[in-house]
Design a protein around this motif. Structure first.
Motif, short mmCIF file in Angstrom:
data_model
loop_
_atom_site.label_atom_id
_atom_site.label_comp_id
_atom_site.label_asym_id
_atom_site.label_seq_id
_atom_site.Cartn_x
_atom_site.Cartn_y
_atom_site.Cartn_z
N ALA A 250 1.00 -1.22 0.05
CA ALA A 250 -0.22 -0.09 0.14
C ALA A 250 1.18 1.13 -0.22
O ALA A 250 0.96 2.51 -0.86
CB ALA A 250 -0.99 0.00 1.30
N THR B 70 1.60 3.56 -3.33
CA THR B 70 0.70 5.50 -2.66
C THR B 70 1.89 5.88 -3.68
O THR B 70 1.01 7.47 -3.81
CB THR B 70 -0.12 5.23 -0.97
OG1 THR B 70 -0.95 4.24 -1.39
CG2 THR B 70 -0.24 7.02 -1.06
N TYR C 147 1.63 9.01 -6.07
CA TYR C 147 1.90 10.48 -5.43
C TYR C 147 3.09 11.32 -6.69
O TYR C 147 2.54 12.08 -7.32
CB TYR C 147 2.22 10.29 -4.18
CG TYR C 147 2.62 11.66 -3.59
CD1 TYR C 147 1.73 12.45 -3.64
CD2 TYR C 147 4.08 12.10 -3.07
CE1 TYR C 147 2.24 14.26 -3.04
CE2 TYR C 147 4.59 13.36 -2.48
CZ TYR C 147 3.94 14.70 -2.54
OH TYR C 147 3.89 15.35 -1.71
N VAL D 97 -1.48 13.71 1.35
CA VAL D 97 -0.98 12.45 0.85
C VAL D 97 0.96 11.75 2.33
O VAL D 97 0.75 10.89 1.92
CB VAL D 97 -0.18 11.95 -0.42
CG1 VAL D 97 0.21 11.15 -1.62
CG2 VAL D 97 -1.82 12.50 -1.52
N LEU E 195 -0.86 10.15 4.99
CA LEU E 195 -0.87 9.14 4.54
C LEU E 195 0.28 8.10 4.12
O LEU E 195 -0.02 6.94 4.57
CB LEU E 195 -1.88 9.27 2.75
CG LEU E 195 -2.05 7.76 2.28
CD1 LEU E 195 -3.57 7.64 3.41
CD2 LEU E 195 -3.05 7.97 1.08
N LEU E 196 0.87 9.00 3.50
CA LEU E 196 2.58 7.72 3.84
C LEU E 196 2.87 7.56 5.10
O LEU E 196 3.35 6.71 4.81
CB LEU E 196 3.47 8.35 2.66
CG LEU E 196 3.22 8.72 0.89
CD1 LEU E 196 4.02 9.31 0.16
CD2 LEU E 196 3.06 7.29 0.41
N LEU F 185 -10.06 9.21 -0.04
CA LEU F 185 -9.30 8.93 -1.63
C LEU F 185 -9.57 10.13 -2.58
O LEU F 185 -8.95 10.41 -3.90
CB LEU F 185 -9.05 7.58 -1.34
CG LEU F 185 -8.52 6.88 -0.06
CD1 LEU F 185 -8.30 5.49 0.07
CD2 LEU F 185 -6.83 7.67 -0.06
N PHE G 55 -6.99 12.42 -3.80
CA PHE G 55 -5.50 11.86 -4.51
C PHE G 55 -5.86 11.60 -5.55
O PHE G 55 -5.08 11.26 -6.63
CB PHE G 55 -5.33 9.93 -3.57
CG PHE G 55 -4.20 9.78 -3.98
CD1 PHE G 55 -2.75 10.22 -3.65
CD2 PHE G 55 -4.01 8.58 -3.59
CE1 PHE G 55 -2.05 9.43 -4.51
CE2 PHE G 55 -3.28 7.92 -4.07
CZ PHE G 55 -1.89 7.64 -4.30
#
Length: 314
Positions: A27, A31, A35, A78, A81-82, A275, A279
Motif C-alpha cells: 500500500a 501510494t 503520488y 498524501v 497518508l504515506l 481518496l 488523491f
C-alpha cells in the motif's frame, strides 16, 4: 459551556487505514508511486502550457492553474497518508493539524470555484464566439484565476477557525489527515451547531458552483444543438467532456462526504471516498485533460523537436 476546565491537546494521533503487515508495504509503495506520477503529470502540464505557444489559450491557462493547485492539494494530505501507511498510528502537532485542515479546505474550495470558472470558458467560446477574445482577455483570465484563490482561502477560514476553537478531550483522529468530521468527534462539547455551519458554508459553495456549471452547460447544449452539422456538434461536445468528468469526480465525492448521511462517517467509508478527491482526482486530471487531445500531442512534438535541436547544437 465553560471551556476553561478542558486542557489544550498538544498532539493528535492520525489512525490512518487498518492494513495487515503483508499489505502495508505494498500500500505504501503503490501510494508513493501514484503520488510521484501525480506530481510529474501536473508539472508536465504546467511546463508544457508555459513553453508552447500553441497552448496559449484561456482553456489551457486554466488547466495549468488547476494543475498547479493539484500539486499543493495532493501534497497537503498524501505525506501524512504515506506516514500512516508506513508507521501506523502517527502523531501530529495540533498546530500542524489545524494548518493542514485550513490549507486542505482552502485548496478544495479554490478548486470548486476554479471548476466553475473553467465552465465559463467553453460557454463564452461556443455561445459568444464574436466577443470571446474580448471577454476572455489575459487580464480577465488572471483576474478570474486570482479570485478563485482569494475566495477559496477566505471561505475556509470559517470551518477551520471554528474547529480550532473547540476544546478536545480525545486525541485519536479516525482518518489519514485532519478533516472536519473526525476532529469534531474528539470535541468535549456538543458540535451539532458547528456541523450545521460547516454544511451550510461548504454545501452552499459547492451547490452554487455546481449550479453555475450546470447552468453554463445548459446554455452550451442549447447552442450546440443549433449547429448545422453533426461533426461540429461532436467537436463542440468533445471540448467539454474532460471538464465534465473532473466535475463529476470532484463534486460527487465531496457532496457524499460533507453533505451526505452520517452513516458514511460512522462506517468509515468517508476515508475511502476522500481518496477520490484528495488523491485519485489529482492523479487523473493530467490524464483526462491530455488523453486523446490532439493539441497537447502536437505541443509535445513541438517541444520535443526544440529540445532535440538544442541538444544537437551542443
Amino acid at each position: 459551556m465553560d471551556h476553561t476546565n478542558y486542557t489544550w491537546t498538544p498532539t493528535f494521533i492520525l489512525t490512518g487505514f487498518t492494513t495487515t503487515r503483508t499489505l502495508q508495504p505494498l500500500a505504501f509503495l503503490g501510494t508513493l508511486c501514484i503520488y510521484v506520477l501525480t506530481l510529474a503529470g501536473n508539472l508536465f502540464i504546467i511546463i508544457l502550457v508555459k513553453t508552447d505557444s500553441g497552448l496559449s489559450t484561456p482553456m489551457y491557462f486554466f488547466i495549468s492553474v488547476l494543475s498547479f493547485l493539484e500539486l499543493w492539494y495532493v501534497s497537503t494530505t498524501v505525506p501524512t497518508l504515506l506516514h500512516t501507511l508506513l508507521h501506523g498510528r502517527s502523531p501530529i502537532p495540533s498546530a500542524a493539524c489545524f494548518l493542514q485542515l485550513y490549507v486542505f479546505h482552502s485548496l478544495g474550495m479554490t478548486e470548486c470555484y476554479l471548476l466553475g470558472v473553467m465552465a465559463l470558458d467553453p460557454y463564452l467560446a461556443i455561445c459568444r464566439p464574436l466577443h470571446y477574445h474580448a471577454l476572455m482577455s489575459r487580464q480577465v483570465q488572471l483576474c478570474l484565476a486570482g479570485s478563485t484563490w482569494v475566495a477559496g482561502f477566505s471561505a475556509a477560514l470559517v470551518p477551520a477557525g471554528l474547529t480550532a476553537s473547540l476544546p478536545f478531550c480525545l486525541k485519536d483522529v479516525d482518518h489519514y489527515f485532519c478533516d472536519l468530521a473526525p476532529l469534531m468527534k474528539l470535541a468535549c462539547v456538543d458540535t451539532s451547531w458547528h456541523a450545521q455551519v460547516y454544511i451550510s458554508v461548504i454545501g452552499m459553495i459547492n451547490t452554487c458552483n455546481l449550479a453555475l456549471i450546470l447552468g453554463l452547460y445548459g446554455g452550451i447544449v442549447k447552442a450546440v444543438l443549433k449547429l448545422p452539422s453533426a461533426a461540429s456538434r461532436a467537436k463542440a461536445f468533445s471540448t467539454c467532456s474532460s471538464h465534465i468528468i473532473v466535475v463529476t469526480l470532484f463534486f460527487g465525492s465531496a457532496f457524499i462526504v460533507y453533505v451526505g448521511p452520517a452513516e458514511i462517517q460512522a462506517e468509515g467509508r468517508d476515508k475511502l471516498i476522500a481518496l477520490v478527491y484528495t488523491f485519485l482526482t489529482p492523479f487523473l486530471n493530467p490524464i483526462i485533460y491530455t488523453l486523446r487531445n490532439k493539441e497537447v500531442k502536437e505541443a509535445v512534438k513541438r517541444v520535443t523537436q526544440r529540445i532535440r535541436a538544442v541538444l544537437n547544437r551542443l
